[in-house]
Design a protein around this motif. Structure first.
Motif, PDB file in Angstrom:
ATOM      1  N   UNK A 118     -94.219  54.056  16.532  1.00  0.00           N
ATOM      2  CA  UNK A 118     -93.008  53.600  17.215  1.00  0.00           C
ATOM      3  C   UNK A 118     -91.977  53.266  16.148  1.00  0.00           C
ATOM      4  N   UNK A 119     -90.733  53.670  16.365  1.00  0.00           N
ATOM      5  CA  UNK A 119     -89.675  53.263  15.444  1.00  0.00           C
ATOM      6  C   UNK A 119     -88.571  52.587  16.239  1.00  0.00           C
ATOM      7  N   UNK A 120     -87.944  51.619  15.604  1.00  0.00           N
ATOM      8  CA  UNK A 120     -86.882  50.853  16.249  1.00  0.00           C
ATOM      9  C   UNK A 120     -85.658  50.879  15.346  1.00  0.00           C
ATOM     10  N   UNK A 121     -84.498  51.158  15.918  1.00  0.00           N
ATOM     11  CA  UNK A 121     -83.240  51.063  15.182  1.00  0.00           C
ATOM     12  C   UNK A 121     -82.578  49.743  15.543  1.00  0.00           C
ATOM     13  N   UNK A 144     -96.827  46.207  20.692  1.00  0.00           N
ATOM     14  CA  UNK A 144     -96.931  47.002  21.926  1.00  0.00           C
ATOM     15  C   UNK A 144     -98.389  47.088  22.363  1.00  0.00           C
ATOM     16  N   UNK A 170     -86.117  43.895  21.671  1.00  0.00           N
ATOM     17  CA  UNK A 170     -85.474  45.211  21.849  1.00  0.00           C
ATOM     18  C   UNK A 170     -86.488  46.248  22.337  1.00  0.00           C
ATOM     19  N   UNK A 171     -87.592  46.439  21.618  1.00  0.00           N
ATOM     20  CA  UNK A 171     -88.488  47.524  22.041  1.00  0.00           C
ATOM     21  C   UNK A 171     -89.234  47.165  23.318  1.00  0.00           C
ATOM     22  N   UNK A 173     -87.953  45.641  25.836  1.00  0.00           N
ATOM     23  CA  UNK A 173     -87.012  46.005  26.895  1.00  0.00           C
ATOM     24  C   UNK A 173     -86.890  47.533  26.983  1.00  0.00           C
ATOM     25  N   UNK A 174     -86.747  48.188  25.830  1.00  0.00           N
ATOM     26  CA  UNK A 174     -86.559  49.646  25.836  1.00  0.00           C
ATOM     27  C   UNK A 174     -87.752  50.369  26.466  1.00  0.00           C
ATOM     28  N   UNK A 175     -88.953  49.891  26.182  1.00  0.00           N
ATOM     29  CA  UNK A 175     -90.149  50.563  26.707  1.00  0.00           C
ATOM     30  C   UNK A 175     -90.566  50.018  28.080  1.00  0.00           C
ATOM     31  N   UNK A 176     -89.807  49.062  28.607  1.00  0.00           N
ATOM     32  CA  UNK A 176     -90.124  48.489  29.921  1.00  0.00           C
ATOM     33  C   UNK A 176     -91.486  47.802  29.954  1.00  0.00           C
ATOM     34  N   UNK A 177     -91.861  47.184  28.832  1.00  0.00           N
ATOM     35  CA  UNK A 177     -93.120  46.439  28.807  1.00  0.00           C
ATOM     36  C   UNK A 177     -92.936  45.186  29.662  1.00  0.00           C
TER      37      UNK A 177
ATOM     38  N   UNK B 115     -82.744  51.565  21.438  1.00  0.00           N
ATOM     39  CA  UNK B 115     -82.958  51.780  20.001  1.00  0.00           C
ATOM     40  C   UNK B 115     -84.395  52.109  19.634  1.00  0.00           C
ATOM     41  N   UNK B 117     -87.913  54.618  19.598  1.00  0.00           N
ATOM     42  CA  UNK B 117     -88.431  55.982  19.670  1.00  0.00           C
ATOM     43  C   UNK B 117     -89.938  55.961  19.452  1.00  0.00           C
TER      44      UNK B 117
END
Lengths: 292, 292
Positions: A118-121, A144, A170-171, A173-177, B115, B117
């Motif tokens: 997994x990468x996060x910006x 995760x 951030x991740x 929320x982004x991944x809907x965990x 953000x 991936x």
């Protein structure tokens, strides 16, 4: 259903497999219980225990994980010498009101054939992300996994690792965990030094000088809250750290409190963050900066 | 609780937000129900509907998602012209026994500030991964999101996208996503052509020639099952495709059925996979190869 050893004041049930972890969580859920998770790398101090105590307030059952995660260390970093003390950790967790210690193995977390990253910006860019490019990807991966293994209602992290906290938010929320992420204020020694497992790397003399990091940040935050431009204020922090015997200063930066985008003058909630070396220890700290 | 329009034989309740999706799933779970998810990009054909029918057998409630996922298309690929027909899809899903259509927006899935991936190695390497380097990361990202939004008991995918199925199994296991992944055999037209939304790109003449892809693979699989070395057999497949009017042949390869590592002689379950262009359509197909 996994059979757990009974808890006492100084021992704690331990599970090492995701199956046993899930069986215990499912048993609690079957009784209508709620669950909090406190992910740690062990070598626990009062900062971790404050997370456990707060978790007790937020959920009916508290799981702490202890796992020194190899994927967030670069080859030259301190994975091998990172302090490990499972017996001591277990006793501290029990005393703080933890119900279960989850201590998986490296092989259990990353079995043969493991192939996912997994990468996060965004908030992972710059600050520690610039100096430890491997770290936040590794944090995102292990957190995760821990979230999806335990599926807690809430997970707690300290603001001492402030950038990490924003990256996790951030991740997640982004991944809907489906886990609520709570941050807690940094717990400090009496002289202001942020509690950290890596403080164990400090000699007595270095330990005496280390609190200057927090003092410099607190005074700078006061100036920045008053409307000072960041350039000169950050230079002053750097000079104070050099004067106090810090070695390499990785960064001293003012950022937006949520997005972590650079901030020059404080007109919204911001955060002042720094990382600097004292002997063999890379110390990090941060303080809030609110507009006045 | 979200209020859904009543289902009839040819209309289906639709939700577009993760909140509404979760509310419906929670309502089903509150009644002790189980849930299956069938993720699709729409433009549904009988292959998709076979997944819905199988989902009905595996769970009490069936959700289909329709989302043409931009993160799995490269800029030069067919994201914009990918066929879209929500009304038609909805009617087909209802007739196959689907209970709910989840059709999120691109903005809902990837809001401002997104953000994160995911990258997958192992089974994602080579084959389509070599020709569409963006694809499997995009698939991993959107499928992880869909899994964590719906948290179904089981999710179903067609073996027509065999490499994708193995990639999904890999990252779902690596990330500990608590969802069972089921693969279903490819559904074919009467002449053997694998059903695909992209078959719509074929002219009548191209459509008539396209089944040679499956015929060539089936005959090659027979030879490989009998113990033939792959080199000459795969050359024969390529020659047949060229003779049938296929354009660029991206690959024809024999791989381990699970790890997708290259196989020269079949001594364990293997898979013969190919991708080749017919006019504007990139057609893929694959067949099992079992040792005899």
């Amino acid at each position: 259903m996994v059979t757990l050893a009974p808890a006492s004041t100084d021992t704690l049930p331990i599970v090492r497999s995701v199956e046993d972890l899930r069986a215990q969580v499912a048993a609690w859920r079957g009784q209508g219980g709620t669950v909090a998770l406190v992910p740690t790398m062990g070598a626990l101090h009062d900062g971790h225990l404050a997370l456990i105590r707060r978790a007790r307030e937020l959920a009916g059952h508290v799981v702490a994980s202890v796992f020194v995660n190899p994927t967030q260390f670069a080859p030259h970093e301190d994975f091998d010498r990172y302090p490990r003390d499972e017996a001591g950790d277990s006793a501290k967790l029990a005393s703080a009101g933890c119900d279960l210690l989850y201590a998986p193995t490296v092989r259990g977390m990353y079995p043969e054939g493991f192939a996912t990253a997994i990468s996060v910006g965004g908030p992972a860019e710059g600050l520690c992300g610039a100096f430890r490019p491997q770290m936040f990807g590794g944090v995102a991966l292990v957190v995760t996994k821990l979230f999806l293994q335990a599926l807690p209602d809430v997970a707690l992290f300290g603001e001492k690792d402030y950038q990490q906290l924003m990256v996790i938010r951030r991740f997640a929320r982004d991944l809907d965990i489906p886990v609520r992420v709570e941050g807690l204020p940094t717990v400090r020694e009496a002289d202001g030094l942020a509690m950290s497992s890596r403080n164990a790397y400090l000699s007595a003399e270095e330990r005496a000088r280390a609190p200057e990091l927090n003092r410099a940040l607190v005074e700078a935050a006061e100036a920045l809250s008053g409307g000072a431009e960041s350039g000169a204020v950050l230079d002053t922090v750097r000079a104070r750290l050099q004067g106090a015997g810090f070695g390499t200063i990785d960064y001293v930066e003012l950022r937006d409190a949520e997005t972590l985008e650079p901030v020059v003058r404080v007109d919204r909630p911001a955060r002042l963050l720094a990382a600097a070396w004292m002997g063999k220890a890379r110390l990090i700290d941060n303080v809030p900066v609110l507009p006045r």
